[in-house]
Design a protein around this motif. Structure first.
Motif, PDB file in Angstrom:
ATOM      1  N   ASP A  47      -2.281   1.353   8.288  1.00  0.00           N
ATOM      2  CA  ASP A  47      -3.151   2.616   8.503  1.00  0.00           C
ATOM      3  C   ASP A  47      -2.291   3.761   8.879  1.00  0.00           C
ATOM      4  O   ASP A  47      -2.531   4.837   8.686  1.00  0.00           O
ATOM      5  N   SER A  48      -0.842   3.490   9.673  1.00  0.00           N
ATOM      6  CA  SER A  48      -0.113   4.490  10.063  1.00  0.00           C
ATOM      7  C   SER A  48       0.640   5.050   8.773  1.00  0.00           C
ATOM      8  O   SER A  48       0.888   6.216   8.553  1.00  0.00           O
ATOM      9  N   PHE A  49       0.814   4.088   7.702  1.00  0.00           N
ATOM     10  CA  PHE A  49       1.416   4.318   6.346  1.00  0.00           C
ATOM     11  C   PHE A  49       0.374   5.428   5.802  1.00  0.00           C
ATOM     12  O   PHE A  49       1.051   6.200   5.263  1.00  0.00           O
ATOM     13  N   ALA A  50      -0.707   4.839   5.301  1.00  0.00           N
ATOM     14  CA  ALA A  50      -1.669   5.511   4.935  1.00  0.00           C
ATOM     15  C   ALA A  50      -1.773   6.944   5.323  1.00  0.00           C
ATOM     16  O   ALA A  50      -1.970   8.053   4.604  1.00  0.00           O
ATOM     17  N   ALA A  51      -1.990   7.103   6.558  1.00  0.00           N
ATOM     18  CA  ALA A  51      -1.931   8.210   7.485  1.00  0.00           C
ATOM     19  C   ALA A  51      -0.787   9.083   7.152  1.00  0.00           C
ATOM     20  O   ALA A  51      -0.963  10.255   6.777  1.00  0.00           O
ATOM     21  N   ALA A  52       0.243   8.702   7.074  1.00  0.00           N
ATOM     22  CA  ALA A  52       1.423   9.499   6.899  1.00  0.00           C
ATOM     23  C   ALA A  52       1.763   9.987   5.439  1.00  0.00           C
ATOM     24  O   ALA A  52       2.022  11.137   5.171  1.00  0.00           O
ATOM     25  N   VAL A  53       1.263   9.022   4.439  1.00  0.00           N
ATOM     26  CA  VAL A  53       1.003   9.561   3.049  1.00  0.00           C
ATOM     27  C   VAL A  53       0.306  10.670   2.761  1.00  0.00           C
ATOM     28  O   VAL A  53       0.515  11.777   2.176  1.00  0.00           O
ATOM     29  N   ILE A  63       1.372 -14.236   3.294  1.00  0.00           N
ATOM     30  CA  ILE A  63       0.995 -12.842   3.763  1.00  0.00           C
ATOM     31  C   ILE A  63       1.747 -12.446   5.274  1.00  0.00           C
ATOM     32  O   ILE A  63       1.993 -11.448   5.422  1.00  0.00           O
ATOM     33  N   GLU A  64       1.449 -13.270   5.974  1.00  0.00           N
ATOM     34  CA  GLU A  64       1.807 -13.356   7.411  1.00  0.00           C
ATOM     35  C   GLU A  64       3.404 -13.210   7.329  1.00  0.00           C
ATOM     36  O   GLU A  64       4.179 -12.216   8.134  1.00  0.00           O
ATOM     37  N   ARG A  65       4.198 -13.754   6.533  1.00  0.00           N
ATOM     38  CA  ARG A  65       5.692 -13.591   6.261  1.00  0.00           C
ATOM     39  C   ARG A  65       6.094 -12.244   5.846  1.00  0.00           C
ATOM     40  O   ARG A  65       6.892 -11.625   6.140  1.00  0.00           O
ATOM     41  N   HIS A  66       5.249 -11.647   4.873  1.00  0.00           N
ATOM     42  CA  HIS A  66       5.335 -10.546   4.024  1.00  0.00           C
ATOM     43  C   HIS A  66       5.248  -9.271   5.491  1.00  0.00           C
ATOM     44  O   HIS A  66       6.078  -8.138   5.362  1.00  0.00           O
ATOM     45  N   HIS A  67       4.072  -9.583   6.037  1.00  0.00           N
ATOM     46  CA  HIS A  67       3.723  -8.681   6.992  1.00  0.00           C
ATOM     47  C   HIS A  67       4.907  -8.588   7.866  1.00  0.00           C
ATOM     48  O   HIS A  67       5.231  -7.273   8.259  1.00  0.00           O
ATOM     49  N   ALA A  68       5.561  -9.556   8.505  1.00  0.00           N
ATOM     50  CA  ALA A  68       6.663  -9.365   9.353  1.00  0.00           C
ATOM     51  C   ALA A  68       7.716  -8.651   8.905  1.00  0.00           C
ATOM     52  O   ALA A  68       8.507  -8.197   9.215  1.00  0.00           O
ATOM     53  N   ALA A  69       8.192  -9.185   7.443  1.00  0.00           N
ATOM     54  CA  ALA A  69       9.306  -8.258   6.688  1.00  0.00           C
ATOM     55  C   ALA A  69       8.798  -6.861   6.760  1.00  0.00           C
ATOM     56  O   ALA A  69       9.869  -6.320   6.836  1.00  0.00           O
ATOM     57  N   MET A  70       7.799  -6.530   6.243  1.00  0.00           N
ATOM     58  CA  MET A  70       7.373  -5.129   6.204  1.00  0.00           C
ATOM     59  C   MET A  70       7.587  -4.508   7.553  1.00  0.00           C
ATOM     60  O   MET A  70       8.269  -3.417   7.728  1.00  0.00           O
ATOM     61  N   GLU A  98      10.382   1.780   6.291  1.00  0.00           N
ATOM     62  CA  GLU A  98      10.432   2.404   7.597  1.00  0.00           C
ATOM     63  C   GLU A  98       9.848   1.311   8.531  1.00  0.00           C
ATOM     64  O   GLU A  98       8.663   0.957   8.672  1.00  0.00           O
ATOM     65  N   PRO A  99      10.668   0.663   9.253  1.00  0.00           N
ATOM     66  CA  PRO A  99      10.318  -0.295  10.371  1.00  0.00           C
ATOM     67  C   PRO A  99       9.219   0.107  11.353  1.00  0.00           C
ATOM     68  O   PRO A  99       9.272   1.328  11.797  1.00  0.00           O
ATOM     69  N   GLY A 100       8.191  -0.652  11.412  1.00  0.00           N
ATOM     70  CA  GLY A 100       7.189  -0.345  12.575  1.00  0.00           C
ATOM     71  C   GLY A 100       5.989   0.214  12.044  1.00  0.00           C
ATOM     72  O   GLY A 100       4.977   0.055  12.531  1.00  0.00           O
ATOM     73  N   HIS A 101       5.943   0.552  10.672  1.00  0.00           N
ATOM     74  CA  HIS A 101       4.552   1.078   9.938  1.00  0.00           C
ATOM     75  C   HIS A 101       3.616  -0.002   9.957  1.00  0.00           C
ATOM     76  O   HIS A 101       3.969  -1.167   9.443  1.00  0.00           O
TER      77      HIS A 101
END
Length: 203
Positions: free
Chosen positions: A175-181, A45-52, A169-172
């Protein structure tokens, strides 16, 4: 004809054996018991988080595949990795779920609140075993009304967002992703106008 059918069956059986061996080779490095699998999955999960956060779609999808390979191995390479609450995928997800109210890491399931304009929504976001996981880099989520007496994005107080496409989009963060959607949905689909919750759903 019967000889041909017998030959076809042998070929089919050989293909399945080869496929199983391939899966086992790909999963050889993965834990085979839940006790060892949980810390491995947390690190995944931590690796996935960093990749996102980095916007690395290839690494994100590889993390999805790794999660599914892990669950398949724990399930004895049988189907049904999220068939019920005791299935490996469900156990991995449940045991690593973010605390209620906390914004999860990418790949971690969780529930938290966002505010879009003056509207509050409770977001429940999928982890690595969510619907269509492995096909889309963005996770699915649903939004539920918080203030029943205030306008919302649906008349029922509930709206799901699944199969979200588009480049990372790097940096999301989740919570910021859900708000943007949600904000985009209000702008494009609702033409900027929120909806009144129907009386039968104000419970």
């Amino acid at each position: 004809m019967s000889a041909q059918l017998g030959f076809d069956a042998l070929l089919s059986s050989a293909d399945q054996i080869n496929a199983n061996r391939q899966v086992e080779r790909e999963s050889a490095h993965l834990p085979g018991a839940m006790e060892e699998a949980l810390p491995f999955y947390r690190a995944l999960i931590e690796r996935h988080h960093a990749a996102m956060l980095a916007g690395d779609a290839a690494a994100v999808l590889e993390c999805h595949r790794e999660a599914h390979r892990l669950a398949e191995k724990l399930n004895g390479y049988e189907p049904g990795i999220i068939a019920d609450e005791d299935a490996p995928g469900c156990v991995l997800d449940r045991e690593t779920r973010a605390p209620d109210g906390a914004v999860p890491l990418w790949g971690q399931s969780g529930s938290f609140e966002i505010t879009v304009g003056t509207m509050r929504a409770r977001i429940r976001i999928d982890g690595l075993f969510g619907i269509a996981s492995g096909y889309f880099v963005w996770p699915g989520f649903d939004a539920r009304v918080v203030d029943l007496d205030q306008p919302f994005i649906s008349e029922t107080g509930y709206r799901s967002f699944l199969g979200i496409s588009g480049a990372l989009e790097p940096g999301h963060t989740p919570d910021s992703f859900a708000a943007a959607v949600v904000e985009a949905h209000v702008r494009r689909e609702l033409k900027g106008c929120l909806l009144t919750i129907k009386p039968e759903y104000r419970r």
